[in-house]
Design an enzyme around this catalytic site. Structure first.
Site, PDB file in Angstrom:
ATOM      1  N   GLU A   1       4.478  -0.442   1.308  1.00 10.32           N
ATOM      2  CA  GLU A   1       4.475  -0.526  -0.167  1.00 10.32           C
ATOM      3  C   GLU A   1       4.383  -1.963  -0.666  1.00 10.32           C
ATOM      4  O   GLU A   1       4.047  -2.195  -1.825  1.00 10.32           O
ATOM      5  CB  GLU A   1       5.747   0.092  -0.793  1.00 10.32           C
ATOM      6  CG  GLU A   1       5.966   1.551  -0.512  1.00 10.32           C
ATOM      7  CD  GLU A   1       7.281   2.063  -1.117  1.00 10.32           C
ATOM      8  OE1 GLU A   1       8.008   1.289  -1.767  1.00 10.32           O
ATOM      9  OE2 GLU A   1       7.570   3.259  -0.920  1.00 10.32           O
TER      10      GLU A   1
ATOM     11  N   GLU B   1       0.838  -1.211   0.000  1.00  3.01           N
ATOM     12  CA  GLU B   1       0.000   0.000   0.000  1.00  3.01           C
ATOM     13  C   GLU B   1       0.863   1.248   0.000  1.00  3.01           C
ATOM     14  O   GLU B   1       2.035   1.206   0.359  1.00  3.01           O
ATOM     15  CB  GLU B   1      -0.935   0.018   1.204  1.00  3.01           C
ATOM     16  CG  GLU B   1      -0.329  -0.443   2.512  1.00  3.01           C
ATOM     17  CD  GLU B   1       0.884   0.274   2.971  1.00  3.01           C
ATOM     18  OE1 GLU B   1       0.852   1.538   2.979  1.00  3.01           O
ATOM     19  OE2 GLU B   1       1.890  -0.390   3.315  1.00  3.01           O
TER      20      GLU B   1
END
Lengths: 339, 339
Positions: free
Chosen positions: B305, B162
């Site tokens: 991420e 994310e």
């Protein structure tokens, strides 16, 4: 090691598009490889794992669950690419170099095997010194020589490994002697021995220490009297890599015993080491603490050969790639912290 | 999951040339991938990490050290291949798919970006519900749809990730609500906020929980009121992968909040998850325990991420390669344990 280079490397990491320090140990790995190699852009494309094979006279006491012939059988398995270390080294993009430093077997027509036999195994440490001082020195020299070869070959990262039925026994003896532990405290199940064999193993170590009285302040004496040929070669590899500024990933229990001998001989060698993983074997933590290395992985491994080192190589290389490949805030046009 | 297949896989592992169980968690990974996929010879050659991007209305409270525009800036950085997740995914042989599920920015001419925008960010959870129920369901559906696409693409392993400035705030709110914790107990420094910002963040979470009163027994209510669009998409991805029998590597703190929502919605989803690593963020351990996942790595990571997932993929694949590539005792002519 160069503290200016260390700081410059951290500044470069701090300019990457991520919160400060948020890649944790990957950043530590990058800093360490840079300072060890002295190269701001280290090249880890060539990686090698050395699996040193040797036999142990103490096996005649009945300390292992596997018969002694497994040492040469596994050497052949590694040469054919079928062992754990082969699979994991391929996965990490590393080459396996298998070295006969002391197997009690005549290898003939074995393409790929590095012939450096110092003796056909050690003698039984429960009955006398495992090696002569000359044998120990010769095995150390094997590791040093192979490290020098790595420098010529442009190897960026080296891993240690070993294969030798019975070799947790000398490793535990070394730990007991250096740390002042009783054999019970630092002797574990190796390849998976039962309670009865564990007692035999502990007794063999006790006999070896009582009989040989190795001097814990003299690492070479310790290596000679209760060590092993592959343990000596690993110690030499560590010293040789440090001298050549090549970072070394130390595998598990037996490899760490070798690295411990190296770092007792030359305390500066510690700065060149990565500890691949925390082994299941009792006594491993003591050695890592004494060397001052925090292990990278904790995956309940206890195979050896260099398998944990192969896995850790991927993570060390990941840290270097972060340093070399990630965009900076400026390059990416990303706003910085505003607090 | 198929217990016969699990046992057959362990028998295959036990026949490999190594002491029983000596590859520890690598063996666990192999068993798990086989049973999840239902395939005795799983193919992990195609791996994908999904990085879901979304903005958060609660950022207007001042909960983050970075300005909100960093979310789209980082999306563009990831699209150009310069972010941490790109470097580590390339290193693991995985593809990064970056999905706009809720960024407050109009992306145009962005080849490679997966356009699935549900809303231009959530609303401020400190002032009312972050989303409508329809928005939360739409974001869940994005993850499910992308998982279905993975099945069609023959993807063997999926990672979650994310990017969203402010997204540790809804994650901590979810943990506080499910676990019955005070916001102080499960709120940490995210991208590296100072003490003052930490107090603002805790106050915002407290206001959000007091005002919205999410029902901890209703994961969808929780997601709607104090969650995020990328957290919902991750929950959907987990559910979709489980339905398609694709193993999922859950990254760090925010990803685990998404996986927690999924496993609260469907407890069976837990069996399909790998926890990539133990994050530095407080509260992560609670979620992992509740999901019942032991993390694979502990490298002090806190970037998100999908970076931790990328690293863990290498280790999961290592386990599968052990199963598929290692020689058996019989193949290698190696003697077995004789005790």
């Amino acid at each position: 090691l160069d503290t200016d280079l260390l700081q410059q490397t951290q500044v470069r990491l701090d300019n990457k598009t991520k919160p400060l320090g948020s890649l944790g140990r990957l950043e530590e790995f990058a800093r360490k490889v840079v300072t060890i190699s002295g190269n701001p852009t280290p090249d880890l494309s060539k990686k090698v794992i050395f699996t040193f094979a040797g036999d142990h006279g103490v096996v005649e006491e009945g300390v292992s669950a596997f018969p002694k012939e497994v040492t040469p059988q596994m050497v052949l398995n590694i040469l054919r690419g079928g062992a754990g270390v082969n699979v994991l080294a391929r996965h990490a993009g590393a080459e396996v170099r298998i070295v006969d430093v002391g197997v009690d077997f005549d290898f003939e027509d074995c393409p790929g095997l590095i012939h450096k036999k110092v003796a056909r195994g050690t003698r039984n440490l429960a009955k006398g010194p495992a090696m002569t001082r000359d044998e120990a020195l010769a095995a150390l020299a094997v590791g040093i020589e192979l490290a020098d070869q790595c420098k010529q070959d442009g190897i960026g990262l080296v891993g240690t490994g070993e294969m030798g039925i019975g070799n947790t026994t000398p490793s535990s003896a070394i730990i007991a002697a250096i740390g002042g532990f009783s054999p019970e405290q630092v002797t574990h199940r190796g390849t998976g021995i039962n309670d009865q064999t564990l007692q035999i193993k502990i007794a063999a170590i006790r006999k070896g220490l009582d009989l040989n009285r190795p001097d814990p302040a003299d690492p070479l004496d310790l290596l000679t009297k209760v060590g092993g040929l592959e343990i000596a070669a690993i110690a030499g590899l560590v010293l040789g890599c440090a001298a050549n500024r090549i970072p070394v990933v130390v595998d598990g229990f037996i490899s760490t015993a070798g690295a411990l001998i190296a770092s007792e001989l030359h305390p500066q060698a510690r700065d060149y080491l990565f500890a691949a993983h925390e082994s299941v074997e009792v006594g491993h933590r003591f050695m890592l603490d004494r060397i001052g290395c925090r292990p990278i992985l904790d995956l309940d491994l206890r195979l050896g050969e260099g398998t944990g080192g192969a896995l850790a190589m991927h993570l060390i290389e990941a840290g270097v790639k972060i340093l070399l490949e990630m965009a900076t805030f400026e390059q990416a046009g990303v706003s910085e912290k505003q607090e």
